[in-house]
Design a protein around this motif. Structure first.
Motif, PDB file in Angstrom:
ATOM      1  N   UNK A  52       3.838   2.092   5.155  1.00 46.29           N
ATOM      2  CA  UNK A  52       4.415   1.611   4.888  1.00 46.29           C
ATOM      3  C   UNK A  52       4.184   1.387   3.126  1.00 46.29           C
ATOM      4  N   UNK A  53       4.281   0.698   2.514  1.00 42.29           N
ATOM      5  CA  UNK A  53       4.196  -0.209   1.540  1.00 42.29           C
ATOM      6  C   UNK A  53       5.487  -0.790   0.894  1.00 42.29           C
ATOM      7  N   UNK A  54       5.845  -1.898   0.397  1.00 44.13           N
ATOM      8  CA  UNK A  54       6.312  -2.842  -0.058  1.00 44.13           C
ATOM      9  C   UNK A  54       6.051  -3.519  -1.340  1.00 44.13           C
ATOM     10  N   UNK A  61       2.284  -4.850  -4.504  1.00 40.02           N
ATOM     11  CA  UNK A  61       2.565  -3.716  -3.382  1.00 40.02           C
ATOM     12  C   UNK A  61       1.061  -4.511  -2.562  1.00 40.02           C
ATOM     13  N   UNK A  62       2.318  -4.464  -1.214  1.00 40.33           N
ATOM     14  CA  UNK A  62       1.396  -4.839  -0.060  1.00 40.33           C
ATOM     15  C   UNK A  62       2.087  -3.755   1.333  1.00 40.33           C
ATOM     16  N   UNK A  63       0.708  -3.315   1.600  1.00 40.33           N
ATOM     17  CA  UNK A  63       0.179  -2.013   2.947  1.00 40.33           C
ATOM     18  C   UNK A  63       0.619  -3.259   3.990  1.00 40.33           C
ATOM     19  N   UNK A  64       2.044  -2.517   4.657  1.00 47.21           N
ATOM     20  CA  UNK A  64       2.096  -3.196   6.266  1.00 47.21           C
ATOM     21  C   UNK A  64       2.568  -1.685   7.036  1.00 47.21           C
ATOM     22  N   UNK A  86      -2.962   4.621  -1.335  1.00 44.00           N
ATOM     23  CA  UNK A  86      -2.730   3.954  -2.303  1.00 44.00           C
ATOM     24  C   UNK A  86      -2.612   5.293  -3.040  1.00 44.00           C
ATOM     25  N   UNK A  87      -3.112   7.058  -3.201  1.00 43.06           N
ATOM     26  CA  UNK A  87      -3.054   7.698  -4.308  1.00 43.06           C
ATOM     27  C   UNK A  87      -1.077   7.454  -4.425  1.00 43.06           C
ATOM     28  N   UNK A  88      -0.203   7.338  -4.249  1.00 41.96           N
ATOM     29  CA  UNK A  88       1.137   7.248  -4.116  1.00 41.96           C
ATOM     30  C   UNK A  88       0.588   6.139  -5.243  1.00 41.96           C
ATOM     31  N   UNK A  89       0.121   4.458  -5.064  1.00 42.05           N
ATOM     32  CA  UNK A  89       0.368   3.629  -6.491  1.00 42.05           C
ATOM     33  C   UNK A  89      -0.694   3.751  -7.757  1.00 42.05           C
ATOM     34  N   UNK A  90      -1.681   4.761  -7.050  1.00 41.18           N
ATOM     35  CA  UNK A  90      -2.239   4.958  -8.239  1.00 41.18           C
ATOM     36  C   UNK A  90      -1.620   5.373  -9.014  1.00 41.18           C
ATOM     37  N   UNK A  91      -1.146   6.861  -8.844  1.00 43.17           N
ATOM     38  CA  UNK A  91       0.008   7.643  -9.272  1.00 43.17           C
ATOM     39  C   UNK A  91       0.899   6.678 -10.730  1.00 43.17           C
ATOM     40  N   UNK A  93       1.448   3.177 -10.503  1.00 44.49           N
ATOM     41  CA  UNK A  93       0.903   1.575 -11.206  1.00 44.49           C
ATOM     42  C   UNK A  93      -0.561   1.764 -11.219  1.00 44.49           C
ATOM     43  N   UNK A  94      -0.404   2.437 -12.224  1.00 49.62           N
ATOM     44  CA  UNK A  94      -2.173   2.392 -12.179  1.00 49.62           C
ATOM     45  C   UNK A  94      -2.658   0.814 -12.674  1.00 49.62           C
ATOM     46  N   UNK A  95      -3.763   0.673 -11.876  1.00 50.57           N
ATOM     47  CA  UNK A  95      -4.530  -1.025 -11.943  1.00 50.57           C
ATOM     48  C   UNK A  95      -3.493  -2.584 -11.053  1.00 50.57           C
ATOM     49  N   UNK A  96      -2.422  -0.839 -10.158  1.00 48.69           N
ATOM     50  CA  UNK A  96      -1.826  -2.877  -9.726  1.00 48.69           C
ATOM     51  C   UNK A  96      -1.996  -3.406  -8.422  1.00 48.69           C
ATOM     52  N   UNK A  97      -2.282  -5.096  -8.155  1.00 51.81           N
ATOM     53  CA  UNK A  97      -2.493  -5.951  -7.434  1.00 51.81           C
ATOM     54  C   UNK A  97      -2.050  -5.336  -6.219  1.00 51.81           C
ATOM     55  N   UNK A  98      -3.127  -4.294  -4.935  1.00 49.47           N
ATOM     56  CA  UNK A  98      -2.622  -4.790  -4.031  1.00 49.47           C
ATOM     57  C   UNK A  98      -3.219  -5.219  -2.789  1.00 49.47           C
TER      58      UNK A  98
END
Length: 128
Positions: A52-54, A61-64, A86-91, A93-98
């Motif tokens: 999951x991601x919060x 974004x924090x992977x949990x 990670x693909x979902x985050x990249x789509x 919010x490109x360049x996000x802090x994960x």
């Protein structure tokens, strides 16, 4: 991409070695993530893994809850879950802090996906 059912969430946490949670906690948290993914073993219908991601949807974004049942580990399930998240985050919010907190069993998986240790520049902290 969706979260696992509450019973599957509780089982995955317990059997994969994550800390156990109560049913009440699971019922509140399972649907509350920004993104979630789970994998079902086709032959048995068993939920084999999850993640999951919060996050805030824009930058942080924090992977949990990365968990794969022991008898399904080393089959690429963790990689598939991490890739999907990670693909979902990249789509979105490109360049996000994960970030994530990496227990020893998952560190190789996370490193393969580009995660690096932040210490000594920063360290993870939790409320005791």
């Amino acid at each position: 991409m969706e979260p696992p059912a509450v019973d599957d969430y509780l089982r995955l946490r317990k059997e994969s070695g994550l800390s156990e949670r109560t049913r009440e906690q699971a019922e509140k948290c399972v649907g509350g993530a920004w993104a979630a993914c789970h994998v079902v073993h086709e032959e048995t219908g068993e939920t084999a893994g999850m993640g999951r991601v919060i996050g805030d949807g824009g930058w942080y974004f924090h992977i949990i809850d990365m968990a794969v049942l022991p008898h399904h580990q080393r089959k690429g399930i963790g990689d598939a879950i991490m890739t999907a998240l990670l693909n979902r985050i990249d789509e979105e919010a490109p360049g996000a802090y994960v970030n994530l907190l990496a227990d020893p069993p998952g560190r190789r998986l996370y490193a393969r996906h580009g995660f690096v240790e932040t210490a000594p520049g920063s360290i993870g902290m939790r409320r005791a």
